[in-house]
Design a protein around this motif. Structure first.
Motif, PDB file in Angstrom:
ATOM      1  N   VAL A  47       1.349  18.479   4.935  1.00 17.00           N
ATOM      2  CA  VAL A  47       2.617  17.854   4.568  1.00 17.00           C
ATOM      3  C   VAL A  47       2.413  17.058   3.298  1.00 17.00           C
ATOM      4  N   GLY A  48       3.362  17.105   2.411  1.00 16.87           N
ATOM      5  CA  GLY A  48       3.339  16.218   1.259  1.00 16.87           C
ATOM      6  C   GLY A  48       4.525  15.285   1.368  1.00 16.87           C
ATOM      7  N   LEU A  49       4.291  13.986   1.198  1.00 16.75           N
ATOM      8  CA  LEU A  49       5.399  13.021   1.235  1.00 16.75           C
ATOM      9  C   LEU A  49       5.418  12.305  -0.096  1.00 16.75           C
ATOM     10  N   ALA A  50       6.459  12.529  -0.877  1.00 21.06           N
ATOM     11  CA  ALA A  50       6.469  12.020  -2.239  1.00 21.06           C
ATOM     12  C   ALA A  50       7.748  11.271  -2.550  1.00 21.06           C
ATOM     13  N   ASP A  51       7.598  10.142  -3.221  1.00 23.23           N
ATOM     14  CA  ASP A  51       8.738   9.460  -3.833  1.00 23.23           C
ATOM     15  C   ASP A  51       8.806   9.981  -5.262  1.00 23.23           C
ATOM     16  N   ARG A  52       9.747  10.896  -5.535  1.00 24.76           N
ATOM     17  CA  ARG A  52       9.788  11.599  -6.820  1.00 24.76           C
ATOM     18  C   ARG A  52      10.726  10.921  -7.814  1.00 24.76           C
ATOM     19  N   SER A  53      11.145   9.686  -7.543  1.00 25.57           N
ATOM     20  CA  SER A  53      12.125   8.967  -8.370  1.00 25.57           C
ATOM     21  C   SER A  53      13.329   9.871  -8.645  1.00 25.57           C
ATOM     22  N   CYS A  68       2.756   9.033  -3.585  1.00 22.69           N
ATOM     23  CA  CYS A  68       2.653  10.288  -2.829  1.00 22.69           C
ATOM     24  C   CYS A  68       1.566  10.168  -1.778  1.00 22.69           C
ATOM     25  N   TRP A  69       1.846  10.692  -0.583  1.00 22.27           N
ATOM     26  CA  TRP A  69       0.870  10.734   0.493  1.00 22.27           C
ATOM     27  C   TRP A  69       0.831  12.146   1.071  1.00 22.27           C
ATOM     28  N   ILE A  86       0.846  -1.198   0.000  1.00 21.88           N
ATOM     29  CA  ILE A  86       0.000   0.000   0.000  1.00 21.88           C
ATOM     30  C   ILE A  86       0.884   1.251   0.000  1.00 21.88           C
ATOM     31  N   ILE A  87       1.918   1.254   0.831  1.00 18.69           N
ATOM     32  CA  ILE A  87       2.937   2.302   0.757  1.00 18.69           C
ATOM     33  C   ILE A  87       4.110   1.723  -0.015  1.00 18.69           C
ATOM     34  N   ALA A  88       4.628   2.491  -0.974  1.00 19.24           N
ATOM     35  CA  ALA A  88       5.546   1.942  -1.981  1.00 19.24           C
ATOM     36  C   ALA A  88       6.830   1.356  -1.414  1.00 19.24           C
ATOM     37  N   ASN A  89       7.389   1.953  -0.355  1.00 17.43           N
ATOM     38  CA  ASN A  89       8.661   1.442   0.151  1.00 17.43           C
ATOM     39  C   ASN A  89       8.884   1.858   1.599  1.00 17.43           C
ATOM     40  N   GLN A  90       9.883   1.262   2.225  1.00 15.66           N
ATOM     41  CA  GLN A  90      10.174   1.508   3.641  1.00 15.66           C
ATOM     42  C   GLN A  90      10.550   2.950   3.932  1.00 15.66           C
ATOM     43  N   THR A  91      11.343   3.548   3.036  1.00 21.39           N
ATOM     44  CA  THR A  91      11.810   4.906   3.324  1.00 21.39           C
ATOM     45  C   THR A  91      10.631   5.879   3.367  1.00 21.39           C
ATOM     46  N   LEU A  92       9.734   5.765   2.382  1.00 21.29           N
ATOM     47  CA  LEU A  92       8.554   6.634   2.373  1.00 21.29           C
ATOM     48  C   LEU A  92       7.720   6.379   3.632  1.00 21.29           C
ATOM     49  N   ALA A  93       7.538   5.121   3.980  1.00 20.78           N
ATOM     50  CA  ALA A  93       6.754   4.777   5.171  1.00 20.78           C
ATOM     51  C   ALA A  93       7.446   5.250   6.441  1.00 20.78           C
TER      52      ALA A  93
END
Lengths: 692, 692
Positions: free
Chosen positions: A418-424, A403-404, A359-366
């Motif tokens: 807050v925006g939390l994004a994995d922007r590659s 993105c969350w 559901i959340i793409a990866n550990q770092t984002l989580a």
């Protein structure tokens, strides 16, 4: 029945307005000595009472009609705004010149809270993770924001009133119009139409220019107030533009976010970090957005403080070494699936489970979602009124992986804080493309490996013969091909076809078989060059402050005229007040000594030696959210030397030796001890002071 | 002899340049794994040695020729800049896009020092004096800066190269040209001419447009580089201009100073302060000046952090209750008289004496001079290289009562870091005139008094007959007259003359006898309305940082390759490093524990577990100015549990029990104890570690 109540609400509102005018004119008279401070305070008190009477009517209305009235939200907002403005937490900027929408000044308590909040953020994120903090200018040359895409795409659609020229945000107008249609009881829309409108409403934020134009036309949206026709929507860039230097030929913008300052420094930061990844850089600073029509107070302003983190990591491995420390946390998650489902409600879920289920793409984002949740709790946001909402697929930029948004519930609805994004690897690649400066990292393998690599060997003689002076450019273009493109070229050439290759100069060259040899060879490789991915948690400090204000505001049962700001000690602008019980030199001296002890312990404090009753003095400090109060009485001077320490929210009081009071409060502020521990350790004091 | 030395200096400079290139290319190779970090570090070391060799030659040159060479200043500056840029204290912004003059980024240690410095400033001024801190936006509508005079007068004279269009600051060009004339050994100017040139040089900063034009023409000043003719000088406004809101009709500027945000809030701040004066407000924030040709690194930048205080006080009484606490301080004062005298040198003088003799205009201004001096000492500026220079009469604005600049001596000469000005009531009056909002305070007398006051009673009938529709305007103009003007008018009318009176509309009216009665009457007065005076200490944080960097930089005797930044503990970016003596799990674990203790005590710290020798590790931390180092050895683990604590500047070492080390360092940082006390209390340790 409810009609009568509506009339009463209206009357109560008028009384509030009238009393507001009285307060203003009394304040003016105070200045030239024609009124006493006590008179003004009494009028303010009366105003607060009228506001509460209004609120009570509105609550009654809600109970009777079963619906939350818009007025009630507005009443809470107005009551809170009254406290915030009167105590100068923040006020509209440039008031004596009529103010300018979207700009606010922080007064002394607001300033202190903001400093406490950013310092807490710095301790929680920067120090905890050894992030590299930087500070870059707000004025930014155009090329940086051209590379990032802001010059071309940082826009909102705007429409104008064709007669008056007044400007509006197209999405706000359309939303307002559609909501009014749905709520119109006199001319109800058909169920099919209602469904269509609801679907359109859900996608207003993502409409492209032509769809927006079509929608505005279809629903005949007109200018508010005048009812005039409006222009077709057109993109309006939200950046403040300026010019750098005396010649006027270097265009600059005020940065719309602090992130770009970090990206352009990636190379130096990587070197500073000894060439090692992952690492994170952080920046706290002001950003600027020339909003078309700012509204909602601190929530949408034109100059605001951001705190941003750019966590650089190899895209091939986004695990996080400290993930276990947050895996058990269960914040409210509002995943894509829940948003598309029936209930449309966020659910608590452990971050470990969310990552495991994809559901959340990866550990770092989580990991950062978890740390963010802990930060919000630390500064006083109610975790039950906070959720993390995942972006739907069409909300995300094409390059983003996941993105969350951290959203907080307020009287304005759910507010994105807050925006939390994995922007590659998008950002670094964009700046490499524009600057021609290599922004990659090198991963050195623990041991050299034998690997199959693609070798591109240009045939210099052929290239020279065909391309003449461009030979070098073509050669470089061929050597710069990535593995995929090289193999694609190879397959064309092997098939006897020709293929075009683009050079960094912008030119394009036709490559024929024989001009280049492309082969796979196995060689010893010591490591790999890659463009790091970026995980970006981006915080809006002013928005978090406003949400925290709403969650902190309350009145006590049976004492509804008394506003309390229940700030967490760590963010409270003043940590303690010191009161001599009555006006006596011996008591004043001891109070002054205790105040000095508190200051020496780094605790902001105020002494209140006004002749007011203790009850009134508590009320004044409750309103600015002072968590602890120390009262000095005759026992403190002549008796056992203990003083009374009172906790704001429980109003409980204990007797503490004067020599210990500063360190007890220091421990409470630093969360090294709890009020429960303090109450267990020291003898209780009957709370008679509050009744005076 | 000196000719030979000059050649050697030139050679040494070339070697430095060449090695600089080597370092840069090695750094690039490091990134793609083609070089080792050790190789880069060795090259950097070599560069430092070459720089020192250059410096030594320059010192020899100075001794031989008896003059300080420009190269030597530049060498010190270059050596310092090497450390500052390599360790990322600050770097030019937007480097990958070729940078833009006048913009710098603070990297991690620079960021930390800036935070420490502003926090020290806040503690020293805001908390100590209970100032009201505010935070206002940088984007400011035009009307505010129209009122303050910045729109019309915040300009520098600019000239352009007539052929290339390149822009220059007229005063800089003229100064450079005149200095070159004085130094020209081949064509020396006559003694009379030299005197004339020196006089002109002294007044370059104050030349009006026509005198500047005449001077540039007289001396035939030409564009640097090209030698082309230059345009006549014209004023260039230094504010960055932008536009607020979507319509583009509201002009805004980035504030050129933070002060105006305080002035426009005066009314709310006075109310917040319970209507009482004197009080001070303060603001720390960024200001913006679009300099024509920024130079000298952090000393002249386009975006910079200011810390400003506006102390509001009744102009009739500028004494200060805490003046006694600074009266005995003896900073170097460079009064108007000393500047006009023969020696042209600042002298130490007690502030008490300076006020008594009327050298400093009043106690409040002198109080802030004293507090400013203490602040500079606290953050590490050498007080013997700091002076307070009084503005000459022609340097001051017409409204100012007295102004002193806090100046620090650097390789760039004396740098203005603080301005301390008694601005009288100018600012509040200017905003009242523009906004029509009353910005006065009311002084309530302890007891009502009988006072003679001037009454102006317009004769409505007469005024109506003569001025018709303007009657009201004339009446208001008469009633608005201050006592002096009213009495002046009375004397004219009594003498049968007429007199002109100006109205707020800009019109002027001729008043004849009989149109108004002016009389002195005695009446009961409860107090007095007045516009407060402002005493303004204004600090440039970046400039103070740079001066502090120059004063902190040194090398040790006999070890000139090793740069030490001798930061005061309170501003040092990192307070302590922790080293395990050798790489062993037991030592690493204890080091980690001590690091946690330090963090818990709020002390920023780093652990260095590289395999480097202790000597090398000290060198690395000396360079970023870490004041204290803790070394963990086997005695710490197996023996008595003590660790080595080393002080950076003395390099002295003592053995401290591990449980006490965090609190000892905390006390040292907070100035609660001195190193001498620590050295007396704990057993010394032979400084063998440095020799390894």
């Amino acid at each position: 029945m409810s009609g009568l109540l509506e009339k009463e609400i209206q009357d109560a509102q008028e009384a509030v307005t009238k009393q507001g005018d009285t307060v203003r004119s009394l304040k003016a008279s105070l200045k030239d000595g024609k009124a006493e401070k006590a008179e003004v305070d009494a009028a303010i008190q009366k105003l607060a009472e009228l506001k509460l009477a209004l609120e009570a009517k509105q609550k009654e209305y809600e109970k009777t009609t079963g619906k939350v009235s818009a007025q009630s939200k507005e009443a809470l907002r107005a009551a809170l705004a009254g406290v915030l403005e009167r105590r100068m937490f923040y006020i509209p900027s440039f008031k004596i010149y009529g103010s300018v929408a979207g700009f606010y000044d922080y007064g002394p308590p607001g300033c202190a809270i903001k400093q406490n909040m950013t310092q807490t953020w710095r301790n929680h994120f920067v120090l905890e993770e050894n992030m590299l903090e930087v500070e870059c200018p707000a004025v930014t040359p155009e090329i940086v924001l051209k590379a990032s895409g802001h010059v071309d795409r940082f826009t909102d659609f705007m429409v104008t009133d064709v007669a008056t020229g007044e400007c509006f945000r197209a999405d706000h107008l359309l939303e307002g119009h559609l909501e009014a249609l749905l709520e119109d009881k006199k001319n109800p829309v058909s169920p099919e139409k209602a469904r269509e409108i609801r679907e359109l409403l859900a996608s207003v934020g993502e409409l492209k220019q032509d769809s927006m134009a079509a929608a505005l036309q279809e629903y005949d949206v007109r200018a508010p107030g005048t009812g005039n026709a409006i222009s077709p929507p057109f993109p309006f860039n939200l950046m403040f533009k300026t010019s750098i230097g005396p010649k006027g030929d270097l265009v600059g913008y005020l940065r719309p976010e602090t992130a770009q300052g970090i990206f352009v420094n990636f190379r130096d930061l990587l070197y500073y970090n000894g060439g090692k990844l992952p690492f994170a850089a952080a920046q706290i600073g002001n950003s600027y957005r020339n909003e078309i029509s700012p509204r909602a107070g601190l929530l949408r302003v034109r100059e605001f403080t951001q705190a941003e983190i750019e966590h650089f990591v190899n895209g091939a491995d986004k695990s996080h070494p400290k993930f276990a420390s947050v895996a058990g946390l269960q914040p409210l998650l509002y995943s894509r699936a829940l948003q598309m489902g029936e209930e449309k409600k966020a659910q608590p879920m452990s971050l470990g489970e969310a990552v495991e289920k994809g559901i959340i793409a990866n550990q770092t984002l989580a990991y950062f979602i978890g740390r963010t949740w802990l930060f919000f709790i630390k500064v006083g946001v109610n975790p039950e009124r906070m959720r993390f909402r995942q972006h739907l697929q069409h909300e995300m930029a094409h390059y983003a992986t996941d993105c969350w948004d951290g959203e907080v519930e307020t009287t304005y609805g759910w507010v994105e804080c807050v925006g939390l994004a994995d922007r590659s690897a998008y950002d670094l690649k964009a700046h490499t493309a524009m600057s021609k400066i290599d922004l990659t990292a090198f991963e050195k393998f623990p041991e050299p490996r034998m690997e199959e690599v693609v070798k591109v060997v240009p045939n210099n003689k052929e290239l020279g013969a065909v391309f003449k002076k461009d030979q070098k450019v073509v050669k470089e273009a061929l050597e710069a091909l990535d593995e995929c493109s090289a193999m694609e070229l190879k397959s064309k050439l092997d098939a006897g076809e020709t293929a075009k290759v683009s050079a960094s100069t912008g030119q394009s060259f036709e490559i024929k078989p024989g001009m280049v040899e492309i082969k796979k060879v196995t060689e010893k490789v010591t490591g790999k060059t890659y463009t790091p991915s970026v995980i970006e948690p981006s915080f809006g400090i002013g928005r978090i402050m406003y949400c925290m204000f709403e969650h902190s505001y309350y009145t006590r049962e049976g004492d509804e005229t008394r506003a309390v700001m229940g700030f967490k000690p760590v963010v409270a602008p003043t940590k303690a007040t010191v009161f001599p019980l009555v006006q006596k030199p011996a008591l004043n001296d001891l109070a002054a000594k205790i105040s000095r002890d508190l200051t020496a312990a780094g605790l902001s404090n105020i002494i209140d030696t006004t002749g007011n009753t203790i009850g009134k003095r508590y009320a004044r400090t409750d309103e600015i959210g002072v968590p602890f109060a120390v009262t000095v009485d005759f026992v403190s001077v002549d008796g056992d030397g203990s003083v009374t320490l009172r906790e704001r929210d429980s109003m409980a009081q204990v007797r503490v030796p004067q020599s210990e009071v500063a360190s007890v409060i220091r421990d409470l502020v630093d969360d090294r001890t709890s009020w429960a521990d303090v109450a267990a350790k020291y003898p209780a004091q009957k709370a008679q002071a509050d009744d005076e």
